[in-house]
Design a protein around this motif. Structure first.
Motif, PDB file in Angstrom:
ATOM      1  N   ASN A  64      17.806  -1.046  -4.702  1.00  0.00           N
ATOM      2  CA  ASN A  64      17.326  -1.893  -3.716  1.00  0.00           C
ATOM      3  C   ASN A  64      18.171  -2.220  -3.207  1.00  0.00           C
ATOM      4  OD1 ASN A  64      14.690  -1.016  -2.724  1.00  0.00           O
ATOM      5  ND2 ASN A  64      14.640  -2.996  -2.897  1.00  0.00           N
ATOM      6  N   ASP A  65      18.995  -3.249  -3.418  1.00  0.00           N
ATOM      7  CA  ASP A  65      20.071  -3.988  -1.643  1.00  0.00           C
ATOM      8  C   ASP A  65      20.580  -2.960  -1.018  1.00  0.00           C
ATOM      9  OD1 ASP A  65      18.298  -6.274  -2.124  1.00  0.00           O
ATOM     10  OD2 ASP A  65      19.268  -6.994  -3.669  1.00  0.00           O
ATOM     11  N   ILE A  68      18.857  -0.937   1.720  1.00  0.00           N
ATOM     12  CA  ILE A  68      18.567  -1.904   2.769  1.00  0.00           C
ATOM     13  C   ILE A  68      19.766  -1.731   3.373  1.00  0.00           C
ATOM     14  CG2 ILE A  68      17.712  -4.101   3.468  1.00  0.00           C
ATOM     15  CD1 ILE A  68      15.449  -4.088   1.045  1.00  0.00           C
TER      16      ILE A  68
ATOM     17  N   GLN B  23      11.927  -1.695  -1.574  1.00  0.00           N
ATOM     18  CA  GLN B  23      10.692  -2.492  -2.291  1.00  0.00           C
ATOM     19  C   GLN B  23      11.204  -3.910  -1.259  1.00  0.00           C
ATOM     20  OE1 GLN B  23      11.272  -1.631  -6.330  1.00  0.00           O
ATOM     21  NE2 GLN B  23       9.770  -0.759  -5.661  1.00  0.00           N
ATOM     22  N   LEU B  24      10.398  -3.856  -0.310  1.00  0.00           N
ATOM     23  CA  LEU B  24      10.487  -6.095  -0.101  1.00  0.00           C
ATOM     24  C   LEU B  24      10.472  -7.211  -0.657  1.00  0.00           C
ATOM     25  CD1 LEU B  24      10.851  -5.002   3.669  1.00  0.00           C
ATOM     26  CD2 LEU B  24      12.266  -4.922   2.399  1.00  0.00           C
ATOM     27  N   ARG B  25      10.892  -8.243  -0.735  1.00  0.00           N
ATOM     28  CA  ARG B  25       9.951  -8.802  -1.432  1.00  0.00           C
ATOM     29  C   ARG B  25       9.589  -9.899  -0.855  1.00  0.00           C
ATOM     30  NH1 ARG B  25      10.497 -10.296  -7.362  1.00  0.00           N
ATOM     31  NH2 ARG B  25      10.036 -12.407  -7.603  1.00  0.00           N
ATOM     32  N   SER B  26       8.086  -9.889  -0.329  1.00  0.00           N
ATOM     33  CA  SER B  26       7.876 -10.643   0.741  1.00  0.00           C
ATOM     34  C   SER B  26       8.011 -12.286   0.326  1.00  0.00           C
ATOM     35  CB  SER B  26       6.030 -10.829   0.532  1.00  0.00           C
ATOM     36  OG  SER B  26       5.788  -9.950   1.005  1.00  0.00           O
ATOM     37  N   GLY B 113      12.593  -3.291   6.793  1.00  0.00           N
ATOM     38  CA  GLY B 113      13.583  -3.945   5.906  1.00  0.00           C
ATOM     39  C   GLY B 113      14.804  -4.338   7.091  1.00  0.00           C
ATOM     40  N   TYR B 158       8.147  -9.443   8.584  1.00  0.00           N
ATOM     41  CA  TYR B 158       8.212  -9.873   7.119  1.00  0.00           C
ATOM     42  C   TYR B 158       9.023 -11.190   7.192  1.00  0.00           C
ATOM     43  CZ  TYR B 158       4.638  -5.354   7.588  1.00  0.00           C
ATOM     44  OH  TYR B 158       4.554  -4.232   8.481  1.00  0.00           O
ATOM     45  N   VAL B 160      10.906 -11.665   4.175  1.00  0.00           N
ATOM     46  CA  VAL B 160      11.033 -11.575   2.588  1.00  0.00           C
ATOM     47  C   VAL B 160      12.263 -12.338   2.137  1.00  0.00           C
ATOM     48  CG1 VAL B 160      10.557  -9.385   3.492  1.00  0.00           C
ATOM     49  CG2 VAL B 160      13.066 -10.033   3.651  1.00  0.00           C
ATOM     50  N   SER B 164      16.277  -9.149  -2.960  1.00  0.00           N
ATOM     51  CA  SER B 164      15.157  -8.080  -2.389  1.00  0.00           C
ATOM     52  C   SER B 164      14.192  -8.087  -3.554  1.00  0.00           C
ATOM     53  CB  SER B 164      14.881  -6.778  -2.406  1.00  0.00           C
ATOM     54  OG  SER B 164      15.798  -5.538  -3.286  1.00  0.00           O
TER      55      SER B 164
END
Lengths: 321, 241
Positions: A64-65, A68, B23-26, B113, B158, B160, B164
């Protein structure tokens, strides 16, 4: 294929992409640059697979990183330096003002209404302005536009031209930003600051009429008045837009309406505060110069006409983008 | 097709142009308040430093009268830029974070992101001034599913975590046996069991037992025995895939 096999098989590829992305982000050269997008897409596919198979936080988090990071790099939208600023000044800013004409007149009314009201109140009953401004400010006005020489007074208050310029930047542009932020309270903060400014500036004009020498005031403010007052009115448009979005989001969700108002109001925030910053330049380096009154009036009128022409005609006929 | 983690985590899924879902982690309010306090200290510190420098120039009067004027003018300009533009510049930058946010591992991003623009950064930071001014407004972010304050809403931004997902340095207790799950679970439920296995190393034994006791109807056991069962179920899920 279970998690261990998946990791073992692809480990090398992920480490490779990780290294290349880091190098690219740092602005270094990378061997086989042409293959990086393909590598990125492969890893993106790995991520989908890992998510589908639920391979756990460690693997998914890492992929995921990477996704991004890669997306950040590939999706960056940087134009030429200065290109955006130029098209903003020549096209987008005046176009935005024309698009939102009604908001412009509303914002203007909120300033000029109280301004003239307070000014004319001094013709009827001087106690209104005395109550509004207070004795300290009134005596300041008297010494500034009264018997003393205005320019000499300002010199004594502010020292040098540069210092005056710095003071006006800090004070007036700061007020602009608060004017904008005030929109967040359903527009009430914006309206409050705008009306108070109208009242007190109108009060000063009226009181100088009553107790001082109006020519000193007009010759001092003529040069920068168009920049400063239009700047304030335009920034207030951005704040009012936010306020309206919160008050009446229409068919949109409130959050979506606010995001739209933020985006649409941005030209007014940036353009308006630039005008106010220009006002500080004129106020600091021109308005306090010792120049014949006629010249000052001419320059002042020239700037007002220039603003009118700019807002009415700049970027007309070009596509709105 | 990603799993929805929203009920067990603060992750939020966004689909990118590549067709992949990230997926972004708020980030929650506590960490953001800490970051804001740190930034406030930084601003106050730098303002004091500039003030002291200006004072030294004025007192020593090395530059004469003109120098004094320039020093106080520079001080006013510097104060303006530090007070208003420090967070704007830092958050629109490559790292997307002020010093306080960087120290707490946070970052300001777009929906996808990516780095935010200058305008977005101006909006969210100028609006904060009124949010701090009226102390009830920041509380709005507690009720937003992604902890966005009003400035974030208007700017489309956002906050974050830089990473993530948490890196997991510890491995949890190993499953001693494989336990088949007698009923069919939804993907989210399966994900919850696997996430429990992955993260259990960070919790005390009592906390693990407390969480797993909710699954009593499924495991038929409580306490440590229940934990064993759920770990076994995780192993079963993994072996099956």
């Amino acid at each position: 294929m279970n998690r261990q096999e998946f990791e073992a098989k692809n480990e090398e590829k992920w480490a490779d992409l990780d290294l290349k992305l880091r190098l690219l982000e740092g602005g270094h050269k990378v061997e086989g640059l042409a293959k990086v997008p393909a590598l990125f897409r492969e890893v993106a596919r790995d991520l989908s697979l890992a998510q589908y198979r639920m391979f756990g936080d460690r693997v998914i988090g890492r992929l995921n990183d990477l996704a991004i990071q890669g997306h950040r790099l590939f999706a960056s939208t940087k134009g030429l330096a200065g290109e955006g600023a130029l098209s903003f000044v020549l096209r987008k800013f005046p176009q935005a003002i024309r698009r939102e004409q009604r908001l412009f007149w509303l914002s203007s009314l909120l300033f000029w209404g109280p301004f003239f009201l307070m000014w004319f109140s001094t013709k009827m009953d001087i106690t209104w302005v005395q109550a509004l401004l207070g004795p300290q400010q009134l005596s300041d006005i008297e010494s500034m536009y009264g018997e003393e020489d205005t320019v000499a007074y300002l010199r004594q208050q502010f020292g040098s031209n540069f210092q005056m310029f710095a003071h006006y930047i800090q004070n007036n542009v700061g007020i602009d930003f608060m004017l904008y932020a005030g929109g967040l309270v359903y527009g009430l903060g914006t309206i409050y600051i705008l009306v108070i400014n109208g009242l007190s500036i109108g009060g000063v004009v009226g009181y100088v009429d009553y107790a001082g020498d109006p020519e000193k005031l007009w010759s001092f403010v003529a040069g920068h008045s168009s920049f400063e007052l239009l700047g304030m009115v335009v920034v207030a448009m951005a704040g009012l837009k936010l306020g309206f979005a919160m008050l009446a989001p229409g068919q949109l969700k409130r959050g979506v309406a606010m995001a739209k108002a933020g985006r649409d109001g941005l030209p007014f925030l940036i353009g308006g505060s630039c005008l106010t910053a220009l006002a500080a330049v004129v106020e600091g380096f021109w308005s306090a110069q010792i120049v014949p009154v006629e010249t000052k009036y001419t320059v002042g009128i020239f700037f007002w006409v220039l603003h009118f022409l700019y807002f009415a005609f700049a970027g007309r006929g070009r596509s709105e983008a | 097709m990603a799993t929805t983690f929203q009920r067990i985590d603060t992750l939020h899924t966004t689909e990118l142009a590549e067709g992949v879902e990230i997926q972004l982690r708020s980030a929650g309010p506590l960490l953001r308040i800490i970051a804001w306090l740190l930034d406030t200290f930084v601003i106050i510190g730098v303002l004091m430093l500039v003030g002291i420098l200006a004072l030294v120039v004025q007192l020593s009067s090395v530059l004469g009268d003109g120098g004094t004027n320039i020093a106080s003018g520079v001080q006013m300009l510097a104060s303006f830029f530090i007070f208003w533009l420090y967070p704007v510049v830092f958050e629109a930058g490559k790292r997307g974070a002020t010093i306080g946010k960087r120290a707490t591992g946070l970052r300001v991003v777009n929906e996808a992101g990516t780095q935010i623009g200058w305008g977005q950064s101006m909006i969210r930071n100028f609006l904060r001034m009124i949010e701090v001014f009226l102390p009830l407004l920041p509380l709005v972010s507690f009720f937003h599913p992604r902890f966005r304050r009003l400035g974030d809403l208007a700017a489309g931004t956002y906050v974050v975590y830089e990473r993530s997902l948490p890196t997991i340095p510890l491995s949890g207790p190993p499953a001693l046996e494989t336990v088949p799950i007698p009923i069919s679970l939804s993907r989210e439920e399966q994900a919850a069991i696997l996430a429990f296995r992955d993260r259990s190393a960070h919790w005390s034994e009592a906390r693990r037992a407390e969480l797993v006791d909710h699954l009593h109807p499924l495991t038929g056991a409580r306490g440590n025995q229940g934990v064993e069962k759920v770990l076994g179920m995780g192993r079963w899920l993994e072996e099956r895939s």
